[in-house]
Design an enzyme around this catalytic site. Structure first.
Site, PDB file in Angstrom:
ATOM      1  N   ASN A  11      -7.057  -0.867  -3.743  1.00 36.17           N
ATOM      2  CA  ASN A  11      -7.985  -2.129  -3.540  1.00 36.17           C
ATOM      3  C   ASN A  11      -8.226  -2.564  -2.136  1.00 36.17           C
ATOM      4  O   ASN A  11      -7.215  -2.664  -1.614  1.00 36.17           O
ATOM      5  CB  ASN A  11      -7.257  -3.049  -4.387  1.00 36.17           C
ATOM      6  CG  ASN A  11      -8.090  -4.357  -4.300  1.00 36.17           C
ATOM      7  OD1 ASN A  11      -9.174  -4.601  -3.856  1.00 36.17           O
ATOM      8  ND2 ASN A  11      -7.451  -5.643  -4.879  1.00 36.17           N
ATOM      9  N   TRP A  12      -9.196  -2.185  -1.602  1.00 30.99           N
ATOM     10  CA  TRP A  12      -9.483  -2.658  -0.193  1.00 30.99           C
ATOM     11  C   TRP A  12      -9.648  -3.971   0.122  1.00 30.99           C
ATOM     12  O   TRP A  12      -9.677  -4.385   1.290  1.00 30.99           O
ATOM     13  CB  TRP A  12     -10.650  -1.547   0.563  1.00 30.99           C
ATOM     14  CG  TRP A  12     -10.668  -0.268   0.603  1.00 30.99           C
ATOM     15  CD1 TRP A  12      -9.408   0.464  -0.020  1.00 30.99           C
ATOM     16  CD2 TRP A  12     -11.571   0.521   0.821  1.00 30.99           C
ATOM     17  NE1 TRP A  12      -9.456   1.862   0.323  1.00 30.99           N
ATOM     18  CE2 TRP A  12     -11.051   1.973   0.593  1.00 30.99           C
ATOM     19  CE3 TRP A  12     -12.918   0.690   1.489  1.00 30.99           C
ATOM     20  CZ2 TRP A  12     -11.746   2.827   1.254  1.00 30.99           C
ATOM     21  CZ3 TRP A  12     -13.624   1.856   1.913  1.00 30.99           C
ATOM     22  CH2 TRP A  12     -13.096   2.960   1.685  1.00 30.99           C
ATOM     23  N   LYS A  13      -9.824  -4.864  -0.806  1.00 28.44           N
ATOM     24  CA  LYS A  13      -9.964  -6.323  -0.931  1.00 28.44           C
ATOM     25  C   LYS A  13     -11.269  -6.460   0.269  1.00 28.44           C
ATOM     26  O   LYS A  13     -11.912  -5.674   0.100  1.00 28.44           O
ATOM     27  CB  LYS A  13      -8.684  -6.994  -0.274  1.00 28.44           C
ATOM     28  CG  LYS A  13      -7.715  -6.426  -1.231  1.00 28.44           C
ATOM     29  CD  LYS A  13      -6.271  -7.570  -1.141  1.00 28.44           C
ATOM     30  CE  LYS A  13      -5.482  -7.123  -2.246  1.00 28.44           C
ATOM     31  NZ  LYS A  13      -4.076  -7.835  -1.957  1.00 28.44           N
ATOM     32  N   HIS A  95      -8.189 -10.882 -10.501  1.00 24.13           N
ATOM     33  CA  HIS A  95      -7.073 -10.484  -9.332  1.00 24.13           C
ATOM     34  C   HIS A  95      -6.767 -12.134  -9.172  1.00 24.13           C
ATOM     35  O   HIS A  95      -7.380 -12.797  -8.999  1.00 24.13           O
ATOM     36  CB  HIS A  95      -7.757 -10.023  -8.516  1.00 24.13           C
ATOM     37  CG  HIS A  95      -6.867  -9.418  -7.376  1.00 24.13           C
ATOM     38  ND1 HIS A  95      -6.238 -10.242  -6.548  1.00 24.13           N
ATOM     39  CD2 HIS A  95      -6.021  -8.112  -7.186  1.00 24.13           C
ATOM     40  CE1 HIS A  95      -5.318  -9.520  -5.863  1.00 24.13           C
ATOM     41  NE2 HIS A  95      -5.237  -8.387  -6.037  1.00 24.13           N
ATOM     42  N   GLU A  97      -6.132 -13.205  -6.355  1.00 22.40           N
ATOM     43  CA  GLU A  97      -6.857 -13.915  -5.230  1.00 22.40           C
ATOM     44  C   GLU A  97      -8.168 -14.425  -5.359  1.00 22.40           C
ATOM     45  O   GLU A  97      -8.660 -15.545  -4.836  1.00 22.40           O
ATOM     46  CB  GLU A  97      -7.052 -12.689  -4.009  1.00 22.40           C
ATOM     47  CG  GLU A  97      -5.636 -12.368  -3.228  1.00 22.40           C
ATOM     48  CD  GLU A  97      -5.726 -11.081  -2.686  1.00 22.40           C
ATOM     49  OE1 GLU A  97      -6.652 -10.295  -2.878  1.00 22.40           O
ATOM     50  OE2 GLU A  97      -4.612 -10.529  -2.357  1.00 22.40           O
ATOM     51  N   GLU A 164       0.671  -7.608 -11.767  1.00 16.92           N
ATOM     52  CA  GLU A 164       0.593  -8.089 -10.088  1.00 16.92           C
ATOM     53  C   GLU A 164       1.259  -9.450 -10.228  1.00 16.92           C
ATOM     54  O   GLU A 164       0.742 -10.195  -9.842  1.00 16.92           O
ATOM     55  CB  GLU A 164      -0.760  -7.978  -9.482  1.00 16.92           C
ATOM     56  CG  GLU A 164      -1.558  -6.576  -9.568  1.00 16.92           C
ATOM     57  CD  GLU A 164      -2.306  -6.705  -8.287  1.00 16.92           C
ATOM     58  OE1 GLU A 164      -2.075  -5.375  -7.640  1.00 16.92           O
ATOM     59  OE2 GLU A 164      -3.349  -7.415  -8.271  1.00 16.92           O
ATOM     60  N   GLY A 170       1.269  -8.423  -0.745  1.00 16.93           N
ATOM     61  CA  GLY A 170       1.075  -8.280   0.414  1.00 16.93           C
ATOM     62  C   GLY A 170       2.269  -9.133   1.285  1.00 16.93           C
ATOM     63  O   GLY A 170       2.198  -9.603   2.366  1.00 16.93           O
ATOM     64  N   SER A 210       2.898  -4.924  -3.115  1.00 16.82           N
ATOM     65  CA  SER A 210       3.475  -4.254  -2.006  1.00 16.82           C
ATOM     66  C   SER A 210       3.942  -2.717  -2.353  1.00 16.82           C
ATOM     67  O   SER A 210       4.828  -2.279  -2.249  1.00 16.82           O
ATOM     68  CB  SER A 210       4.642  -5.148  -1.453  1.00 16.82           C
ATOM     69  OG  SER A 210       4.542  -6.170  -1.008  1.00 16.82           O
ATOM     70  N   GLY A 231      -2.952  -2.291  -2.537  1.00 22.00           N
ATOM     71  CA  GLY A 231      -3.781  -3.276  -1.461  1.00 22.00           C
ATOM     72  C   GLY A 231      -3.418  -2.525  -0.097  1.00 22.00           C
ATOM     73  O   GLY A 231      -4.040  -1.709   0.275  1.00 22.00           O
ATOM     74  N   GLY A 232      -2.722  -3.298   0.788  1.00 16.74           N
ATOM     75  CA  GLY A 232      -2.652  -2.833   2.092  1.00 16.74           C
ATOM     76  C   GLY A 232      -2.316  -1.432   2.458  1.00 16.74           C
ATOM     77  O   GLY A 232      -2.934  -0.933   3.283  1.00 16.74           O
TER      78      GLY A 232
HETATM   79  P1  13P Z   1      -0.675  -5.215  -1.583  1.00 23.14           P
HETATM   80  O1  13P Z   1      -0.443  -3.960  -1.973  1.00 23.14           O
HETATM   81  O2  13P Z   1      -1.199  -5.580  -0.247  1.00 23.14           O
HETATM   82  O3  13P Z   1       0.554  -6.037  -1.909  1.00 23.14           O
HETATM   83  O4  13P Z   1      -1.604  -5.808  -2.493  1.00 23.14           O
HETATM   84  C1  13P Z   1      -1.681  -5.538  -3.790  1.00 23.14           C
HETATM   85  C2  13P Z   1      -2.868  -6.074  -4.687  1.00 23.14           C
HETATM   86  O5  13P Z   1      -3.307  -7.275  -4.499  1.00 23.14           O
HETATM   87  C3  13P Z   1      -3.639  -4.752  -5.010  1.00 23.14           C
HETATM   88  O6  13P Z   1      -4.762  -5.494  -6.080  1.00 23.14           O
END
Ligand code: 13P
Length: 253
Positions: A11-13, A95, A97, A164, A170, A210, A231-232
């Site tokens: 997930n590149w966000k 999600h 976010e 999640e 994050g 994470s 994510g990251g």
């Molecule tokens: P991180 O891996 O950066 O914690 O993000 C997780 C996430 O929200 C994946 O959708």
């Protein structure tokens, strides 16, 4: 989701900032889908087509969001038929976010799930509690029953759920594999209360929060955890390579 494989979703966000960087990243990832692992990339909408054309056949395409209507006066929105047409297999829905930063409600999430299913996309429904010691049972029950309202028994087998915990996203502080597994079991139990055990005992549940090259194997090495939403660690080819290496090492069961 492919049978007998663990699903890793990048997930590149809202990253990266340029098409050149996105192209570099996808070229570095292309061809890296490892044995026993199904790989999907969820880039921002503007890069979907480019990622599709450059990721190779074995990598799946996922969107990060979808609108529930098919067409019309919805400025700024993207519909499920558009995503299907451009080659998406999956779409992340709900999600945290989007729930907490963009004000997405349970009702919107439910409409999005139904639209995705209607148009042949596999929804990756994200759920999770906000606080580390929050009421996980209550939160997951509310989020799942809300999202699945009116989703028929014949369709539950087409969904993927992503657990999640918001506090782990994050932050560099992941959940423990044991707790994530108990959350995955709870998710199947709640879904089982709606659809019956038979239809939900194999409901795929991913872990996200994470995830890194250090811990992916510990999560997805567990029988009840079917993959990871990353994510990251998916934004640098080297880190993502480490995630995949860890996934393969953890997939020994
Ligand atoms: P991180 O891996 O950066 O914690 O993000 C997780 C996430 O929200 C994946 O959708």
């Amino acid at each position: 989701m492919e049978k007998n494989k663990k699903l890793i979703v990048a997930n590149w966000k809202m990253n990266p900032q340029t098409a050149e960087e996105a192209l570099r990243l996808v070229k570095n990832i292309a061809g890296r889908a490892a044995r026993g692992v199904e790989l999907a990339i969820a880039p921002p909408f503007v890069y979907l087509d480019m990622v599709k054309k450059n990721c190779g056949r074995e990598i799946k395409l996922a969107a990060q969001n979808v609108h529930w209507e098919e067409r019309g006066a919805f400025t700024g929105e993207i519909s499920a038929p558009m995503l299907k047409n451009i080659g998406c297999d999956y779409v992340i829905i709900g999600h945290s976010e989007r729930r907490y930063k963009m004000g997405e409600t349970g009702e919107m999430i439910n409409l999005k799930i139904k639209s995705a299913l209607r148009h042949g996309l596999v929804p990756i429904l994200a759920v999770g509690e906000r606080e580390k010691n929050g009421d996980i049972k209550k939160t997951l029950a509310e989020q799942l029953t809300g999202a699945l309202e009116g989703v028929g028994a014949s369709e539950i087998g087409r969904l993927v759920i992503a657990y999640e915990p918001v506090w782990a996203i994050g932050t560099g502080v992941s959940d423990t594999p044991d707790h994530a597994l108990s959350a995955a079991l709870l998710i199947r139990k709640i879904a089982g209360g709606i659809y019956g055990k038979e239809l939900t005992e194999n409901l795929p549940v991913l872990y996200g929060g994470s995830v890194s090259g250090k811990n992916t194997g510990e999560f997805i090495g567990q029988k009840g955890i079917d993959g990871a939403l990353v994510g990251g660690a998916s934004l640098e080819a080297e880190n993502f390579e480490a995630v995949l290496a860890s996934a393969v090492s953890g997939d020994a069961e």
